[in-house]
Design an enzyme around this catalytic site. Sequence first.
Site, PDB file in Angstrom:
ATOM      1  N   SER A 210      -5.680  -6.944  -5.759  1.00  0.00           N
ATOM      2  CA  SER A 210      -4.678  -6.775  -6.802  1.00  0.00           C
ATOM      3  C   SER A 210      -3.401  -6.205  -6.175  1.00  0.00           C
ATOM      4  CB  SER A 210      -5.236  -5.807  -7.840  1.00  0.00           C
ATOM      5  OG  SER A 210      -4.790  -6.136  -9.126  1.00  0.00           O
TER       6      SER A 210
ATOM      7  N   GLY B  56      -3.689 -10.788  -8.232  1.00  0.00           N
ATOM      8  CA  GLY B  56      -2.890 -10.088  -7.230  1.00  0.00           C
ATOM      9  C   GLY B  56      -1.401 -10.083  -7.499  1.00  0.00           C
TER      10      GLY B  56
ATOM     11  N   GLU C 110      -5.264 -16.551 -11.135  1.00  0.00           N
ATOM     12  CA  GLU C 110      -6.029 -15.688 -12.043  1.00  0.00           C
ATOM     13  C   GLU C 110      -5.261 -14.396 -12.249  1.00  0.00           C
ATOM     14  OE1 GLU C 110      -9.822 -15.138 -10.155  1.00  0.00           O
ATOM     15  OE2 GLU C 110     -10.339 -17.267 -10.263  1.00  0.00           O
ATOM     16  N   SER C 111      -4.017 -14.503 -12.671  1.00  0.00           N
ATOM     17  CA  SER C 111      -3.188 -13.300 -12.824  1.00  0.00           C
ATOM     18  C   SER C 111      -3.578 -12.557 -14.088  1.00  0.00           C
ATOM     19  CB  SER C 111      -1.721 -13.699 -12.912  1.00  0.00           C
ATOM     20  OG  SER C 111      -1.370 -14.371 -11.747  1.00  0.00           O
TER      21      SER C 111
ATOM     22  N   TYR D 233       7.034  41.392  -0.459  1.00  0.00           N
ATOM     23  CA  TYR D 233       6.451  42.625  -1.009  1.00  0.00           C
ATOM     24  C   TYR D 233       5.822  42.384  -2.376  1.00  0.00           C
ATOM     25  CZ  TYR D 233       8.449  45.156   2.899  1.00  0.00           C
ATOM     26  OH  TYR D 233       8.742  45.585   4.152  1.00  0.00           O
ATOM     27  N   ALA D 234       6.418  41.471  -3.132  1.00  0.00           N
ATOM     28  CA  ALA D 234       5.840  41.169  -4.457  1.00  0.00           C
ATOM     29  C   ALA D 234       4.448  40.554  -4.278  1.00  0.00           C
ATOM     30  CB  ALA D 234       6.751  40.209  -5.212  1.00  0.00           C
TER      31      ALA D 234
ATOM     32  N   CYS E  63     -12.245  19.201 -21.440  1.00  0.00           N
ATOM     33  CA  CYS E  63     -12.524  20.484 -20.779  1.00  0.00           C
ATOM     34  C   CYS E  63     -12.744  20.185 -19.307  1.00  0.00           C
ATOM     35  CB  CYS E  63     -13.770  21.112 -21.364  1.00  0.00           C
ATOM     36  SG  CYS E  63     -13.781  21.097 -23.128  1.00  0.00           S
ATOM     37  N   ASP E  64     -11.749  19.674 -18.654  1.00  0.00           N
ATOM     38  CA  ASP E  64     -11.911  19.233 -17.273  1.00  0.00           C
ATOM     39  C   ASP E  64     -10.573  19.392 -16.569  1.00  0.00           C
ATOM     40  OD1 ASP E  64     -12.127  17.581 -14.931  1.00  0.00           O
ATOM     41  OD2 ASP E  64     -13.850  16.625 -15.868  1.00  0.00           O
TER      42      ASP E  64
ATOM     43  N   TYR F  87      -6.757  -3.271 -17.435  1.00  0.00           N
ATOM     44  CA  TYR F  87      -7.859  -2.470 -16.874  1.00  0.00           C
ATOM     45  C   TYR F  87      -8.144  -1.148 -17.601  1.00  0.00           C
ATOM     46  CZ  TYR F  87      -7.432  -5.834 -13.090  1.00  0.00           C
ATOM     47  OH  TYR F  87      -7.358  -7.003 -12.375  1.00  0.00           O
TER      48      TYR F  87
END
Length: 632
Positions: A252, A289, A338-339, A402-403, A490-491, A530
């Site tokens: 592709s 492709g 086959e586009s 220093y911070a 949650c990821d 896709y």
Amino acid sequence: ESLYKINGWGAPYFGINSSGNVAVRPHGIDTLPHQEIDLMKVVKKVSEEKSKGGLGLQFPLIVRLPDVLKNRLESLQFAFDSAIRSQGYDSHYQGVYPVKCNQDRFIVEDIVEFGSKYRFGLEAGSKPEILLAMSCLCKGSDEAFLVCNGYKDAEYISLALQAKQLRLNTVIVLEQEEELDLVIEISQKMGVRPVIGLRAKLRTKHAGHFGATSGEKGKFGLTTIQILRVAKKLKLVGMLDCLQLLHFHIGSQIPSTELLADGVGEAAQVYCELVRLGAGMRVIDVGGGLGIDYDGSRSPDSDNSIGYGLEEYAVAVVQAVSYVCDQKFVKHPIICSESGRALVSHHSVLIFEAVSASAAKNPTADSVPFDFVEGLTGEVKADYMNLTSAAIRGEYQDCIHYADQLKGRCVEQFKEGALGLEQLAAVDSLCELVANATGVSDNVRTYHVNLSVFTSVPDFWGIGQSFPILPIHKLDQKPGVKGILSDLTCDSDGKIDKFINGESSLQLHELESGGSNSGYYLGMFLGGAYQEALGGLHNLFGGPSVVRVSQSDGPHSFAVTRAVPGPSCGDVLRAMQHEPEFMFEALKHRAEECGGHEEEEIACVAALVGGFARSFHNMPYLATTDSTTTTT
Ligand code: PLP
């Protein structure tokens, strides 16, 4: 427009109108001004309650644009027609749509309908795909190809031969040498003469992410040795005339026409050799492709872009085939492609809402409770003193040093229990103040979006692909915030922090209000290929709602011709083998057991049970206040 490069990746379909909203030009360059579709008007129509004339659908939302799909198909066809004319090519182009890019029924039906006059066909790679392709092609042109790729067992091959019996123009493409015996045996048993193609494993190698398919070590196709054995075996059984198509797919997102021409030229040589060996060759299928310029840079150097347009692609293919065939005095074959990505990417827009944003970091000296200093001792106190003197001297590097040191030591002390929560918070505020004053603060904020990256943008998570994302309104106002998008799952991978301009944040507008109806809408573009079939159910977030929006010459520039809410909580639970009906009954039973017999208690149980019913019925995404109260 330049901020989001919309003219680069969006032309000719997307632009910004005078209201500062993203507008769709459904017919590409042939769109008249009054035909433009303002995406915010679509959002309004879709989200407004039914009682107010809207569709009452929940977000996220996929807006499908069949006119754009038609325009893409015709642009591809016209690009090949014109290349064929200009090169004096002696045959025609006949494309197929690989249904794996998006198997949605209405997309496939549209493609068959729009493509019927061009003999446009379908490509399938599995048994359900061949079933859907067969049934859809029954309404298409008899000449349209049904290309059967992918790994095949006896049932797949029987289906393909049955498609031939239905007089569909079916080609069984051998992906592995072993498939040949099955094809010979089953076709003889069924008394059907098959049309056979073979997929060649080319030496030409595409170096990008999508090129793993190509080269001698690629996963698919037949080697030279196997191709020769197939031809010999077919000759032996008197079926060499059945071998009519040569297929290859170098991956592709082919980056350049140089690489394309190299691959097509190599395949054309194989094609001519098969002609010489006596096969009944008549079609060269150059696979997919044909790429998409996701970042608008038109550069062959990234997976996110390509260095050519439809016309150059078609010219490169036609030239490469004719050059080789002319040298070998071989009749020009039908060119098939086959586009998939190039056909369906543009026609769908994913719209989602930002529900909240992390607070801006604008600390002032007033926001730091300096009394925490009194509790500091030893090295920590020394760090603080050093930091103060560096600040007075205006030495920024020392301040930062220093911070950092102060913060590190304070965290250690906190872990040991020697520092309280208020003191640690005060140190954090002080460090934010230093970062801000010294300009090292990144000021990137997190926008929480009502979306699942795993469901709707899986290629970002899986392969790091960037899609164009931008607010679909307020584009006449300068965005003042840099943000990343954090989804509902949650990821920690559920975020988008890489954008098409290569930046790790996106320019966004300040939210006017928080909550799931903040009214700030973003669009992800070019995601029509896709993403839907690849998307998963992480955290049981299902697919978005979907509307089909066609250009209309009525009072509005568009008409919603189909509206489908996304899967409900019940639907996604069912997908994991739960049985929402039994679950509901169990919860209802429990509620009745817990409740009493007084009127008030009975009403309370009824309210509980009604709430459960709504929860099973509603979508898993954050709901607007209206939809949470919608009854089944
Ligand atoms: N044909 C085959 C055999 C493929 O493997 C693919 C996808 O990788 C395609 C066609 C579609 O490719 P694209 O979407 O790049 O056009």
